[in-house]
Design a protein around this motif. Structure first.
Motif, PDB file in Angstrom:
ATOM      1  N   LEU A  70       0.834  -1.203   0.000  1.00 20.28           N
ATOM      2  CA  LEU A  70       0.000   0.000   0.000  1.00 20.28           C
ATOM      3  C   LEU A  70       0.870   1.255   0.000  1.00 20.28           C
ATOM      4  O   LEU A  70       0.597   2.224  -0.714  1.00 20.28           O
ATOM      5  N   SER A  71       1.920   1.227   0.804  1.00 21.09           N
ATOM      6  CA  SER A  71       2.830   2.373   0.880  1.00 21.09           C
ATOM      7  C   SER A  71       3.528   2.613  -0.449  1.00 21.09           C
ATOM      8  O   SER A  71       3.609   3.752  -0.933  1.00 21.09           O
ATOM      9  N   ARG A  72       4.042   1.544  -1.035  1.00 22.25           N
ATOM     10  CA  ARG A  72       4.754   1.677  -2.308  1.00 22.25           C
ATOM     11  C   ARG A  72       3.824   2.182  -3.418  1.00 22.25           C
ATOM     12  O   ARG A  72       4.226   3.023  -4.242  1.00 22.25           O
ATOM     13  N   CYS A  73       2.610   1.673  -3.455  1.00 21.48           N
ATOM     14  CA  CYS A  73       1.670   2.075  -4.509  1.00 21.48           C
ATOM     15  C   CYS A  73       1.341   3.559  -4.439  1.00 21.48           C
ATOM     16  O   CYS A  73       1.354   4.255  -5.466  1.00 21.48           O
ATOM     17  N   VAL A  74       1.034   4.068  -3.245  1.00 22.96           N
ATOM     18  CA  VAL A  74       0.663   5.489  -3.149  1.00 22.96           C
ATOM     19  C   VAL A  74       1.861   6.391  -3.426  1.00 22.96           C
ATOM     20  O   VAL A  74       1.705   7.473  -4.009  1.00 22.96           O
ATOM     21  N   SER A  75       3.047   5.963  -3.033  1.00 16.21           N
ATOM     22  CA  SER A  75       4.229   6.802  -3.272  1.00 16.21           C
ATOM     23  C   SER A  75       4.598   6.847  -4.745  1.00 16.21           C
ATOM     24  O   SER A  75       5.222   7.804  -5.206  1.00 16.21           O
ATOM     25  N   GLU A  76       4.201   5.810  -5.493  1.00 13.47           N
ATOM     26  CA  GLU A  76       4.492   5.758  -6.927  1.00 13.47           C
ATOM     27  C   GLU A  76       3.294   6.141  -7.782  1.00 13.47           C
ATOM     28  O   GLU A  76       3.372   6.103  -9.014  1.00 13.47           O
ATOM     29  N   GLY A  77       2.191   6.507  -7.130  1.00 10.05           N
ATOM     30  CA  GLY A  77       1.001   6.923  -7.865  1.00 10.05           C
ATOM     31  C   GLY A  77       0.306   5.790  -8.598  1.00 10.05           C
ATOM     32  O   GLY A  77      -0.339   6.006  -9.627  1.00 10.05           O
ATOM     33  N   LEU A  87      10.782  -0.417   8.959  1.00  9.07           N
ATOM     34  CA  LEU A  87      11.247  -1.220   7.822  1.00  9.07           C
ATOM     35  C   LEU A  87      11.640  -0.351   6.627  1.00  9.07           C
ATOM     36  O   LEU A  87      10.914   0.566   6.237  1.00  9.07           O
ATOM     37  N   ARG A  88      12.783  -0.685   6.024  1.00 13.29           N
ATOM     38  CA  ARG A  88      13.284   0.033   4.849  1.00 13.29           C
ATOM     39  C   ARG A  88      13.430  -0.917   3.663  1.00 13.29           C
ATOM     40  O   ARG A  88      13.442  -2.136   3.825  1.00 13.29           O
ATOM     41  N   ASP A  89      13.590  -0.338   2.480  1.00 15.92           N
ATOM     42  CA  ASP A  89      13.845  -1.163   1.310  1.00 15.92           C
ATOM     43  C   ASP A  89      15.296  -1.652   1.348  1.00 15.92           C
ATOM     44  O   ASP A  89      16.053  -1.312   2.247  1.00 15.92           O
ATOM     45  N   ARG A  90      15.668  -2.461   0.354  1.00 17.38           N
ATOM     46  CA  ARG A  90      17.001  -3.075   0.387  1.00 17.38           C
ATOM     47  C   ARG A  90      18.133  -2.053   0.308  1.00 17.38           C
ATOM     48  O   ARG A  90      19.247  -2.309   0.753  1.00 17.38           O
ATOM     49  N   ARG A  91      17.843  -0.875  -0.253  1.00 22.49           N
ATOM     50  CA  ARG A  91      18.876   0.167  -0.321  1.00 22.49           C
ATOM     51  C   ARG A  91      18.997   0.948   0.979  1.00 22.49           C
ATOM     52  O   ARG A  91      19.979   1.655   1.201  1.00 22.49           O
ATOM     53  N   GLY A  92      17.974   0.838   1.818  1.00 15.65           N
ATOM     54  CA  GLY A  92      17.984   1.535   3.085  1.00 15.65           C
ATOM     55  C   GLY A  92      17.541   2.975   3.014  1.00 15.65           C
ATOM     56  O   GLY A  92      17.635   3.724   3.993  1.00 15.65           O
ATOM     57  N   THR A  93      17.024   3.396   1.873  1.00  5.66           N
ATOM     58  CA  THR A  93      16.658   4.806   1.673  1.00  5.66           C
ATOM     59  C   THR A  93      15.150   5.045   1.701  1.00  5.66           C
ATOM     60  O   THR A  93      14.708   6.180   1.884  1.00  5.66           O
ATOM     61  N   TYR A  94      14.364   3.993   1.523  1.00  9.13           N
ATOM     62  CA  TYR A  94      12.902   4.142   1.465  1.00  9.13           C
ATOM     63  C   TYR A  94      12.293   3.557   2.739  1.00  9.13           C
ATOM     64  O   TYR A  94      12.459   2.372   3.030  1.00  9.13           O
ATOM     65  N   LEU A  95      11.585   4.396   3.495  1.00  7.84           N
ATOM     66  CA  LEU A  95      10.910   3.952   4.716  1.00  7.84           C
ATOM     67  C   LEU A  95       9.453   3.659   4.386  1.00  7.84           C
ATOM     68  O   LEU A  95       8.695   4.558   4.001  1.00  7.84           O
ATOM     69  N   TYR A  96       9.061   2.418   4.528  1.00  5.92           N
ATOM     70  CA  TYR A  96       7.723   2.003   4.114  1.00  5.92           C
ATOM     71  C   TYR A  96       6.608   2.680   4.903  1.00  5.92           C
ATOM     72  O   TYR A  96       5.524   2.903   4.377  1.00  5.92           O
ATOM     73  N   LYS A  97       6.846   3.025   6.147  1.00  9.11           N
ATOM     74  CA  LYS A  97       5.789   3.625   6.956  1.00  9.11           C
ATOM     75  C   LYS A  97       5.530   5.086   6.588  1.00  9.11           C
ATOM     76  O   LYS A  97       4.486   5.639   6.939  1.00  9.11           O
ATOM     77  N   ASP A  98       6.479   5.714   5.863  1.00 11.87           N
ATOM     78  CA  ASP A  98       6.354   7.140   5.572  1.00 11.87           C
ATOM     79  C   ASP A  98       5.181   7.486   4.661  1.00 11.87           C
ATOM     80  O   ASP A  98       4.724   8.631   4.639  1.00 11.87           O
ATOM     81  N   HIS A  99       4.684   6.519   3.888  1.00 11.34           N
ATOM     82  CA  HIS A  99       3.648   6.825   2.905  1.00 11.34           C
ATOM     83  C   HIS A  99       2.320   6.122   3.184  1.00 11.34           C
ATOM     84  O   HIS A  99       1.366   6.313   2.442  1.00 11.34           O
ATOM     85  N   LEU A 100       2.272   5.343   4.247  1.00 11.88           N
ATOM     86  CA  LEU A 100       1.064   4.562   4.524  1.00 11.88           C
ATOM     87  C   LEU A 100      -0.149   5.451   4.793  1.00 11.88           C
ATOM     88  O   LEU A 100      -1.285   5.080   4.466  1.00 11.88           O
ATOM     89  N   HIS A 101       0.080   6.634   5.351  1.00 18.11           N
ATOM     90  CA  HIS A 101      -1.034   7.527   5.690  1.00 18.11           C
ATOM     91  C   HIS A 101      -1.756   8.056   4.447  1.00 18.11           C
ATOM     92  O   HIS A 101      -2.883   8.569   4.549  1.00 18.11           O
ATOM     93  N   LYS A 102      -1.135   7.919   3.278  1.00 17.01           N
ATOM     94  CA  LYS A 102      -1.753   8.412   2.046  1.00 17.01           C
ATOM     95  C   LYS A 102      -2.695   7.383   1.417  1.00 17.01           C
ATOM     96  O   LYS A 102      -3.454   7.720   0.506  1.00 17.01           O
ATOM     97  N   SER A 103      -2.660   6.170   1.898  1.00 21.49           N
ATOM     98  CA  SER A 103      -3.492   5.123   1.312  1.00 21.49           C
ATOM     99  C   SER A 103      -4.960   5.333   1.649  1.00 21.49           C
ATOM    100  O   SER A 103      -5.311   5.821   2.724  1.00 21.49           O
ATOM    101  N   SER A 104      -5.822   4.958   0.715  1.00 18.66           N
ATOM    102  CA  SER A 104      -7.271   5.093   0.926  1.00 18.66           C
ATOM    103  C   SER A 104      -7.948   3.731   1.081  1.00 18.66           C
ATOM    104  O   SER A 104      -9.163   3.632   1.018  1.00 18.66           O
ATOM    105  N   VAL A 105      -7.163   2.682   1.287  1.00 19.65           N
ATOM    106  CA  VAL A 105      -7.692   1.325   1.414  1.00 19.65           C
ATOM    107  C   VAL A 105      -8.073   1.042   2.867  1.00 19.65           C
ATOM    108  O   VAL A 105      -7.238   1.205   3.769  1.00 19.65           O
ATOM    109  N   PRO A 106      -9.303   0.599   3.143  1.00 23.30           N
ATOM    110  CA  PRO A 106      -9.721   0.252   4.514  1.00 23.30           C
ATOM    111  C   PRO A 106      -8.898  -0.914   5.054  1.00 23.30           C
ATOM    112  O   PRO A 106      -8.604  -1.871   4.335  1.00 23.30           O
ATOM    113  N   ILE A 107      -8.542  -0.829   6.329  1.00 21.58           N
ATOM    114  CA  ILE A 107      -7.679  -1.850   6.940  1.00 21.58           C
ATOM    115  C   ILE A 107      -8.248  -2.305   8.285  1.00 21.58           C
ATOM    116  O   ILE A 107      -8.667  -1.484   9.109  1.00 21.58           O
ATOM    117  N   LEU A 108      -8.252  -3.622   8.480  1.00 25.26           N
ATOM    118  CA  LEU A 108      -8.569  -4.208   9.775  1.00 25.26           C
ATOM    119  C   LEU A 108      -7.261  -4.775  10.324  1.00 25.26           C
ATOM    120  O   LEU A 108      -6.667  -5.681   9.728  1.00 25.26           O
TER     121      LEU A 108
END
Length: 342
Positions: free
Chosen positions: A137-144, A252-273
Motif C-alpha cells: 500500500l505504501s509503495r503504490c501510493v508513493s508511486e502513484g 522497515l526500509r527497502d534493500r537500499r535503506g533509503t525508502y521507509l515504508y511507513k512514511d507513505h502509509l497515511h496516504k493510502s485510501s484502502v480500509p484496513i482491519l
C-alpha cells in the motif's frame, strides 16, 4: 577469479571423468557472474572459486603429485562447491523480491481466476504477510499506482517494532555474522525442529519456545507439533538483514535503506482491519498499534484479542488457535463483507 579457475581446471582435467561436471558448473558460473557482477552472489562465487584455485596451485607446487590424489581431493571440494553454489542461487532474495515479484504474481493469478467486478481483491496477511500488504500500500501510493485492493486485513503485523519488546530481536544477532561471513541462509526451521523435543519433555529447557507460538491451552498439542516441525523454513540471510531494519528508527526500509515504508502509509485510501493478540511475543500489541496510528482513523479498525481472565492469543493463535474460528474468523468475514462488491 572464475576465469582463472576454469583455466586451471581445463589444463588439469581435460581428459578426466570430471570434465563433464566441470563444464556444467562453469556454464552456471559464467551465467551468474554476467548477470550479478555487483551482487553479493558474485562475491561469494569468487570466494568459492578461490578455494578451488588454491587446491590446484598447491598440487602444482608439490613434487610430482599423484594426479589421482589431486583428482580425488578436487572432486570432493567440487561437490561442496556445487552444493554451496546451488544454495546461493536458491536463496538469493529478500523482502523486496517478495513485494515486487511474488505478490504481483499471486494477485494476477487470483484476479484472472476470480474476475472481480470492480477489478479489486480482498487481502489477508498474517505476520510477514501483513507486513507485505502494508508495504505494498505504501509503495503504490508513493508511486502513484492503484493497489487493486478493496480492503486489507492484517494479523500480528507491523512496519515498526521499535516501541515493543518483540522476541524477533533474538534474530538480530544472527544478521551481522551472516553478513560478515557471506552465509546465504539461516536454517531457522532446522533449529526449531531440533529444539522442539527440549520444549515438550523434561527438563523443558526450551519450553519458552512454545509461548512464542501459542498461548497456554490455545492450540491442540498435535497441531502445535506439526506447526513447529513443518511450518518454519530456511531463511535467506538477505531477507533477515532487511527485516532487522524494522527494529531501527523509522521502521522497515527497502534493500537500499533509503525508502521507509511507513512514511507513505497515511496516504493510502484502502480500509484496513488490524488485529493483534494480547500475548503475542513476536508482534506485541504495541508494535501493531505503532503502524495503526499512521493510518487515517476513518479507514482503520484495530482490535486486540484476548481477555485478562482468558482466553489469550499468541502469534499463531490468531490463525490456528482453538478459539480462532469462533472469535477471529467472524470478525474478519464481517469486515471484508462490507467491502466486497462481488
Amino acid at each position: 577469479m572464475a576465469a582463472k579457475l576454469l583455466d586451471q581446471v581445463s589444463k588439469l582435467f581435460a581428459d578426466s571423468t570430471l570434465s563433464e561436471r566441470l563444464i556444467e558448473i562453469s556454464d552456471k558460473l559464467s551465467g551468474l557472474l554476467e548477470t550479478r557482477q555487483n551482487s553479493s552472489i558474485a562475491s561469494q562465487i569468487r570466494d568459492l572459486s578461490q578455494r578451488l584455485v588454491t587446491i590446484i596451485e598447491e598440487g602444482q607446487r608439490s613434487v610430482s603429485p599423484p594426479l589421482f590424489d589431486l583428482q580425488e581431493r578436487f572432486a570432493s571440494t567440487l561437490e561442496d562447491f556445487q552444493k554451496q553454489l546451488d544454495l546461493i542461487v536458491k536463496y538469493d532474495w529478500d523482502f523486496d523480491h517478495y513485494l515486487e515479484e511474488d505478490v504481483p504474481a499471486v494477485m494476477e493469478y487470483i484476479m484472472a481466476e476470480s474476475k472481480p467486478k470492480d477489478g479489486k481483491l480482498l487481502a489477508i496477511g498474517h505476520s510477514m504477510g501483513g507486513i507485505l500488504l502494508y508495504a505494498m500500500l505504501s509503495r503504490c501510493v508513493s508511486e502513484g499506482r492503484e493497489s487493486k485492493l478493496a480492503a486489507v486485513v492484517t494479523l500480528a503485523s507491523s512496519l515498526d517494532y521499535t516501541p515493543s519488546k518483540s522476541t524477533l530481536k533474538l534474530l538480530i544477532p544472527l544478521a551481522d555474522p551472516a553478513q560478515v561471513l557471506n552465509v546465504p541462509v539461516i536454517p531457522l526451521g532446522t533449529l526449531l525442529a531440533a529444539a522442539y523435543p527440549l520444549s515438550t519433555r523434561p527438563p523443558y529447557v526450551f519450553s519458552w519456545l512454545n509461548n512464542l507460538i501459542s498461548a497456554e491451552d490455545m492450540m491442540h498439542p498435535e497441531l502445535l507439533k506439526k506447526l513447529v516441525l513443518n511450518n518454519f523454513c530456511t531463511i535467506p540471510a538477505k531477507l533477515l538483514l532487511q527485516l532487522t531494519t524494522a527494529f531501527r528508527e523509522g521502521g522497515l526500509r527497502d534493500r537500499r535503506g533509503t525508502y521507509l515504508y511507513k512514511d507513505h502509509l497515511h496516504k493510502s485510501s484502502v480500509p484496513i482491519l488490524a488485529l493483534a493478540g494480547d500475548q503475542d511475543l513476536i508482534c506485541p500489541p504495541e508494535a501493531v498499534e505503532e503502524t495503526v496510528k499512521l493510518i487515517p482513523r476513518h479507514l482503520v479498525t484495530h482490535k486486540v484479542f484476548g481477555e485478562s481472565g482468558g482466553p489469550h492469543y499468541a502469534h499463531y493463535d490468531l490463525v490456528g488457535g482453538r478459539m480462532a474460528a469462533e472469535q477471529i474468523y467472524p470478525c474478519i468475514i464481517e469486515f471484508l463483507s462490507q467491502h466486497d462488491s462481488t
